[in-house]
Design a protein around this motif. Structure first.
Motif, PDB file in Angstrom:
ATOM      1  N   PRO A  81      61.193 -89.167 -66.641  1.00 43.40           N
ATOM      2  CA  PRO A  81      61.385 -89.374 -65.196  1.00 43.40           C
ATOM      3  C   PRO A  81      60.563 -90.554 -64.724  1.00 43.40           C
ATOM      4  N   PRO A  82      61.102 -91.390 -63.832  1.00 38.36           N
ATOM      5  CA  PRO A  82      60.341 -92.568 -63.376  1.00 38.36           C
ATOM      6  C   PRO A  82      59.087 -92.217 -62.596  1.00 38.36           C
ATOM      7  N   GLU A  83      59.121 -91.123 -61.819  1.00 38.26           N
ATOM      8  CA  GLU A  83      57.963 -90.736 -61.007  1.00 38.26           C
ATOM      9  C   GLU A  83      57.778 -89.227 -61.045  1.00 38.26           C
ATOM     10  N   VAL A  84      56.519 -88.813 -60.982  1.00 38.80           N
ATOM     11  CA  VAL A  84      56.157 -87.395 -60.903  1.00 38.80           C
ATOM     12  C   VAL A  84      55.071 -87.266 -59.852  1.00 38.80           C
ATOM     13  N   HIS A  85      55.254 -86.326 -58.915  1.00 39.05           N
ATOM     14  CA  HIS A  85      54.273 -86.093 -57.844  1.00 39.05           C
ATOM     15  C   HIS A  85      53.666 -84.708 -58.034  1.00 39.05           C
ATOM     16  N   ALA A  86      52.374 -84.613 -57.774  1.00 38.95           N
ATOM     17  CA  ALA A  86      51.669 -83.341 -57.925  1.00 38.95           C
ATOM     18  C   ALA A  86      50.501 -83.303 -56.956  1.00 38.95           C
ATOM     19  N   SER A  87      49.961 -82.098 -56.768  1.00 35.84           N
ATOM     20  CA  SER A  87      48.783 -81.895 -55.935  1.00 35.84           C
ATOM     21  C   SER A  87      47.574 -81.669 -56.828  1.00 35.84           C
ATOM     22  N   LYS A  88      46.417 -81.922 -56.263  1.00 45.03           N
ATOM     23  CA  LYS A  88      45.177 -81.768 -57.025  1.00 45.03           C
ATOM     24  C   LYS A  88      45.025 -80.326 -57.495  1.00 45.03           C
ATOM     25  N   GLY A  89      44.742 -80.178 -58.809  1.00 47.47           N
ATOM     26  CA  GLY A  89      44.572 -78.852 -59.386  1.00 47.47           C
ATOM     27  C   GLY A  89      45.829 -78.277 -59.999  1.00 47.47           C
ATOM     28  N   ASP A  90      46.979 -78.934 -59.823  1.00 47.73           N
ATOM     29  CA  ASP A  90      48.233 -78.434 -60.383  1.00 47.73           C
ATOM     30  C   ASP A  90      48.303 -78.681 -61.888  1.00 47.73           C
ATOM     31  N   THR A  91      49.168 -77.910 -62.554  1.00 47.92           N
ATOM     32  CA  THR A  91      49.532 -78.172 -63.944  1.00 47.92           C
ATOM     33  C   THR A  91      50.831 -78.967 -63.936  1.00 47.92           C
ATOM     34  N   VAL A  92      50.776 -80.205 -64.417  1.00 51.19           N
ATOM     35  CA  VAL A  92      51.895 -81.138 -64.317  1.00 51.19           C
ATOM     36  C   VAL A  92      52.604 -81.216 -65.671  1.00 51.19           C
ATOM     37  N   THR A  93      53.931 -81.139 -65.639  1.00 46.01           N
ATOM     38  CA  THR A  93      54.733 -81.319 -66.854  1.00 46.01           C
ATOM     39  C   THR A  93      55.252 -82.743 -66.900  1.00 46.01           C
ATOM     40  N   LEU A  94      54.878 -83.459 -67.953  1.00 52.42           N
ATOM     41  CA  LEU A  94      55.363 -84.819 -68.178  1.00 52.42           C
ATOM     42  C   LEU A  94      56.472 -84.739 -69.217  1.00 52.42           C
ATOM     43  N   SER A  95      57.705 -84.827 -68.736  1.00 51.88           N
ATOM     44  CA  SER A  95      58.866 -84.650 -69.602  1.00 51.88           C
ATOM     45  C   SER A  95      59.168 -85.919 -70.382  1.00 51.88           C
TER      46      SER A  95
ATOM     47  N   SER B   2      57.817 -83.402 -74.728  1.00 52.39           N
ATOM     48  CA  SER B   2      57.115 -83.263 -73.454  1.00 52.39           C
ATOM     49  C   SER B   2      55.704 -82.736 -73.664  1.00 52.39           C
ATOM     50  N   ILE B   3      54.848 -82.991 -72.683  1.00 51.64           N
ATOM     51  CA  ILE B   3      53.479 -82.483 -72.666  1.00 51.64           C
ATOM     52  C   ILE B   3      53.187 -81.963 -71.268  1.00 51.64           C
ATOM     53  N   SER B   4      52.071 -81.251 -71.111  1.00 49.68           N
ATOM     54  CA  SER B   4      51.634 -80.773 -69.797  1.00 49.68           C
ATOM     55  C   SER B   4      50.186 -81.177 -69.583  1.00 49.68           C
ATOM     56  N   LEU B   5      49.887 -81.557 -68.350  1.00 49.66           N
ATOM     57  CA  LEU B   5      48.540 -81.956 -67.941  1.00 49.66           C
ATOM     58  C   LEU B   5      47.977 -80.855 -67.055  1.00 49.66           C
ATOM     59  N   ILE B   6      46.855 -80.267 -67.481  1.00 53.73           N
ATOM     60  CA  ILE B   6      46.253 -79.139 -66.771  1.00 53.73           C
ATOM     61  C   ILE B   6      45.204 -79.646 -65.792  1.00 53.73           C
ATOM     62  N   ASN B   7      45.190 -79.008 -64.601  1.00 54.39           N
ATOM     63  CA  ASN B   7      44.177 -79.312 -63.575  1.00 54.39           C
ATOM     64  C   ASN B   7      44.150 -80.807 -63.255  1.00 54.39           C
TER      65      ASN B   7
ATOM     66  N   SER C 266      65.754 -98.181 -77.438  1.00 53.22           N
ATOM     67  CA  SER C 266      64.638 -98.029 -76.504  1.00 53.22           C
ATOM     68  C   SER C 266      63.743 -96.906 -76.998  1.00 53.22           C
ATOM     69  N   THR C 267      62.633 -97.276 -77.599  1.00 54.32           N
ATOM     70  CA  THR C 267      61.727 -96.283 -78.199  1.00 54.32           C
ATOM     71  C   THR C 267      60.626 -95.826 -77.254  1.00 54.32           C
ATOM     72  N   THR C 268      60.490 -96.452 -76.094  1.00 52.66           N
ATOM     73  CA  THR C 268      59.432 -96.081 -75.137  1.00 52.66           C
ATOM     74  C   THR C 268      60.035 -95.865 -73.755  1.00 52.66           C
ATOM     75  N   SER C 269      59.327 -95.062 -72.943  1.00 51.73           N
ATOM     76  CA  SER C 269      59.717 -94.827 -71.554  1.00 51.73           C
ATOM     77  C   SER C 269      58.461 -94.513 -70.754  1.00 51.73           C
ATOM     78  N   HIS C 270      58.476 -94.860 -69.473  1.00 52.30           N
ATOM     79  CA  HIS C 270      57.278 -94.786 -68.631  1.00 52.30           C
ATOM     80  C   HIS C 270      57.488 -93.813 -67.468  1.00 52.30           C
ATOM     81  N   THR C 271      56.392 -93.133 -67.075  1.00 46.97           N
ATOM     82  CA  THR C 271      56.374 -92.223 -65.927  1.00 46.97           C
ATOM     83  C   THR C 271      55.133 -92.525 -65.097  1.00 46.97           C
ATOM     84  N   VAL C 272      55.321 -92.718 -63.795  1.00 44.76           N
ATOM     85  CA  VAL C 272      54.208 -92.967 -62.884  1.00 44.76           C
ATOM     86  C   VAL C 272      53.818 -91.634 -62.236  1.00 44.76           C
ATOM     87  N   LEU C 273      52.581 -91.218 -62.470  1.00 47.24           N
ATOM     88  CA  LEU C 273      52.083 -89.958 -61.908  1.00 47.24           C
ATOM     89  C   LEU C 273      51.269 -90.251 -60.648  1.00 47.24           C
TER      90      LEU C 273
END
Length: 252
Positions: free
Chosen positions: A36-50, A111-116, A138-145
């Motif tokens: 995904p091009p962008e991912v939005h989260a709040s402080k303290g959330d567990t974020v999934t980076l697909s 995919s990975i997940s970012l905790i806290n 295309s072997t790479t892709s970027h996501t802005v958190l």
């Protein structure tokens, strides 16, 4: 002599086309990585980076996945997770103990997940997948958190409790005040109707005009100093019922 030359030239053209086809890269032998091009989260959330990928070759033990991070302020990218047959999450640094591998390579998932999540995690995350012999595409892709401060939320139960302890007493007090404003005469009449005999004014009890409480408390010495008109009134006063005479005698 011309016929053999024509045959030789035609053969050379066929061989040249064959070699070009063999040396040219196959358009189907490629890999495509998508995030995904962008991912939005709040402080303290567990974020999934697909991160998903498609490959013409079946994933093998040679397949690798790399996740890297570049801060929002800029700078060189920093690799923090490597996958090769198994995941190697970071144990120290900015993401130490906060990265979990969520991928399934057999299904094309890396995919990975970012905790806290923290405000310092804002930046660009890059997913790179290699699956030999698929080395093209295309072997790479970027996501802005983007991580923002958490907005305090009020639960419905808290609101209900506040309304109960604030609005209910206010409503009761308002109803009491309205009731006292609309029915003052009724309460006054009822107080007169239920007044005990002790509270009844002595003059009102016997209907004596001009009979006041001060006259009830007249002393005997004052009665002897009265003039003729006052004596006449005293004679008339003595002819009243015994209760009144007893009341006056009790004060003398």
């Amino acid at each position: 002599m011309r016929r053999p030359l024509r045959k030789t030239s035609a053969l050379n053209v066929v061989l040249l086309l064959y070699w070009l086809c063999c040396l040219a890269p196959s358009p189907v032998s490629s890999i495509t990585v998508t995030t995904p091009p962008e991912v939005h989260a709040s402080k303290g959330d567990t974020v999934t980076l697909s991160c998903s990928f498609t490959s013409t070759s079946r994933p093998t033990s040679k397949m690798t996945v790399d996740w890297s991070y570049r801060p929002q302020s800029g700078g060189p990218p920093m690799m923090f997770l490597h996958f090769s047959s198994r995941a190697y999450p970071p144990t120290e640094g900015q993401f130490g103990g906060r990265i979990r591998w969520q991928g399934t390579p057999a299904r094309g998932d890396a995919s990975i997940s970012l905790i806290n999540a923290t405000l310092n995690d804002n930046g660009t995350f890059t997913c790179t997948v290699r699956n030999p012999p698929d080395v093209h595409g295309s072997t790479t892709s970027h996501t802005v958190l983007t991580v923002t401060p958490r907005v305090p939320s009020i639960r419905f139960s808290d609101v209900a409790v506040l309304l109960f302890f604030i609005l209910l007493p206010s409503a009761v007090i308002t109803l009491i005040l309205i009731g006292r404003m609309m029915c003052p005469k009724k309460e006054h009449n009822q107080s007169k109707a239920h007044r005990s005999p002790i509270e009844v004014t002595e003059g009102d009890e016997y209907g004596i005009p001009g009979y006041t409480h001060k006259e009830d408390r007249a002393k005997c010495c004052d009665l002897y100093l009265m003039d003729s008109d006052e004596e006449y009134y005293l004679e008339d006063f003595k002819k009243r019922p015994p209760e009144v005479e007893g009341y006056a005698d009790s004060h003398c």
